[in-house]
Design an enzyme around this catalytic site. Sequence first.
Site, PDB file in Angstrom:
ATOM      1  N   ASP A   1      -2.602   0.361  -8.582  1.00 28.96           N
ATOM      2  CA  ASP A   1      -1.858  -0.578  -9.430  1.00 28.96           C
ATOM      3  C   ASP A   1      -2.772  -1.048 -10.557  1.00 28.96           C
ATOM      4  OD1 ASP A   1       0.188  -2.293 -10.366  1.00 28.96           O
ATOM      5  OD2 ASP A   1       0.831  -2.722  -8.315  1.00 28.96           O
TER       6      ASP A   1
ATOM      7  N   PHE B   1       0.009   3.857 -13.706  1.00 24.55           N
ATOM      8  CA  PHE B   1       0.703   5.088 -13.307  1.00 24.55           C
ATOM      9  C   PHE B   1       1.494   5.719 -14.444  1.00 24.55           C
ATOM     10  CE2 PHE B   1       3.522   1.701 -11.316  1.00 24.55           C
ATOM     11  CZ  PHE B   1       4.553   1.764 -12.247  1.00 24.55           C
TER      12      PHE B   1
ATOM     13  N   HIS C   1      13.027   2.294 -10.000  1.00 22.88           N
ATOM     14  CA  HIS C   1      14.193   1.648 -10.625  1.00 22.88           C
ATOM     15  C   HIS C   1      13.822   0.787 -11.829  1.00 22.88           C
ATOM     16  CE1 HIS C   1      14.229  -2.429  -8.227  1.00 22.88           C
ATOM     17  NE2 HIS C   1      13.031  -2.111  -8.655  1.00 22.88           N
TER      18      HIS C   1
END
Length: 650
Positions: free
Chosen positions: A513, A541, A559
């Site tokens: 992250d 990412f 999403h």
Amino acid sequence: MEYAYLGPEGTFTETALHYALSRFSPSPNATCVPYATVPAALDAVRRAERAAAMVPMENSRKGVVPATLEGLTVGGDLHIVAEVVVPVTFALLAAPGVGLDGIGRVLSHPHALAQCAGWLRRNVPGARLEPAHSTAGAARDVVVADDPSCAAIAAPAVADQYGMRVLAQDIGDDENAVTRFVMVRRAGVPPARTGRDRTSLLVSVGDRTPAALPGILSVFSTGRVNLTWVQAWPTGTRLGTYRFFVDVDGHIDDQPVSRAVAALFDIGAEARFLGSYPRGLAAERAQRPDRVSSPHRPHPHRQEGHALSTEQPVPGTAQDRIVQLGLGFWPAKVLLTAVELGLYSDLAEHGPADAATLGKRLGLHPRGARDFFDCQVALGLLEREDGVYRNTPDSAAFLDRAQDTYIGGLLEVAQELWYRSWGNLTEALRTGAPQNNLGGADGNPFAALYADPELTSRFQKAMTGGSLAASQALAAKFSWSKYSTVADIGCSEGILLSTVLAAHPHLTGIGFDLPAVEPTFEETVRRSRPDGRMAFTAGNFLTDKLPSAEVVVFGRVLHDWDLDVKRMLLEKAYQALPDGGTVVVYESMIDDDRRTNTFGLLTSLHMLLESPGGFDYTGADCMGWMTEAGFNQCSAQPLDGPVSMVIGHK
């Protein structure tokens, strides 16, 4: 509210319905509508024409009612919410002036005919036995036929309804015979736990019935879950293949039950949830209600000897349902405000209190405090005894900030940020623009979130709160034994890795992250103590390569982004995995028909409000993108509630 039942008026099913409504229904004007068959009653609920239906499930002498079991296998849109056990007393009824020696035909429900078979052989040996849809329907048919040789087996009180003569009473071969009835409504949140609950499942094992059945039984035995009923039911696809109706003691929210259900997936079975509900409500011996309600005569339920039940009511239909839906923000704000005030944490830290004391501790004005606290009780969030309020077990576990299982971070962000965004849904639908007030010109909120340490911390806690249950389900349902490494992409505080690694000590995990997330991730490492098996790698990412591992997980990540980014991330996962590796994506996925997973559809609207291009998707969509990226043997599987996972293999 209108309720369906297997009619006509006077059936044992009607008796069961009246008893259930006296216990569960908050409406003084409930209307009970008879239907000629079980499928017709269930279909009325499916079409939302009736709030719920009461139907017979099984008899202690003659077993299951096939029409009810068949009705529950069709689709996944009905749940059992209550059960009533009714002692049955049978009488032989005929037209006035007819004697026992003149009876040549006897009509009744097949179960009633079977339960009175011995008496019939001894007393009317030459009579022809004819099946009917119900006992009361048989009595009505005798009256309509106007045939003096006809008689019906039904409850004694039905004689008064149809002007018939009771030829003989108590003709059943077993004076202790009972019938179990179930109240069925459209699928939704099950009634709250009572401590005396039953959970019903429909377990499918494909073509492996002989080998899989012992495994199913072992799952419940190993999990110390009491299995109370198993009924094989043909799949209808091939001779010798079955599904199994299964009843167990306990509620789906009880850990032993939920873990057992998760374990069924591990052995290759599929379990469809049919309901958790209070078990064994025992009605008095069936009598004709003295106040039958019909579509034209509302039934005023009496509350004799007890106050109105505090069990969860069966929800209404039509106007009531629409109004409750439109005012759904009322209970939402009651919960969100309680979290903001720290109500549950205060009760955990300072102990139970009466309304005046609790209101002072929270700084509330006396005018609304009592109603506010009693709303918590009505919503199942607080308990009250002798005027003193305390947390429920669930509130103590999940809404106390001092607990590792706290999920209130999600609700804190909802109260502070998301509630305002949803107030602008009309604008978002008209413009397609996000409404979060956090992002820059492109509406992307992540740069602003991660630039502010306080916002970063709160957002990470929100993500942890929203991922705890799914992480536990993924740890239980995915086959981790053949892998040794896992990478969680967009790991946030690391709740997924800490949960999975605690359950599977052979695994090591990497959290990937943005650098701003590392402090909260390391705090999770310190708390969970994974013995050096859990590490953080900083990166983006969107622009960097993903870390290599045998399993790559995207949890509530895809999403957030538009279709091009979704495809790019799956391609990166394919590149990061070795041959034989697996990608796992979990989200509140929309059902493939886009009809039933309301939460998944609402989450997609939430992405409209909170991101410049994000949207939620179906399992079929995700499997298609995985296939495009090179993955094969893709499959979808439910995880927890509305959350599902899609798996692809390299």
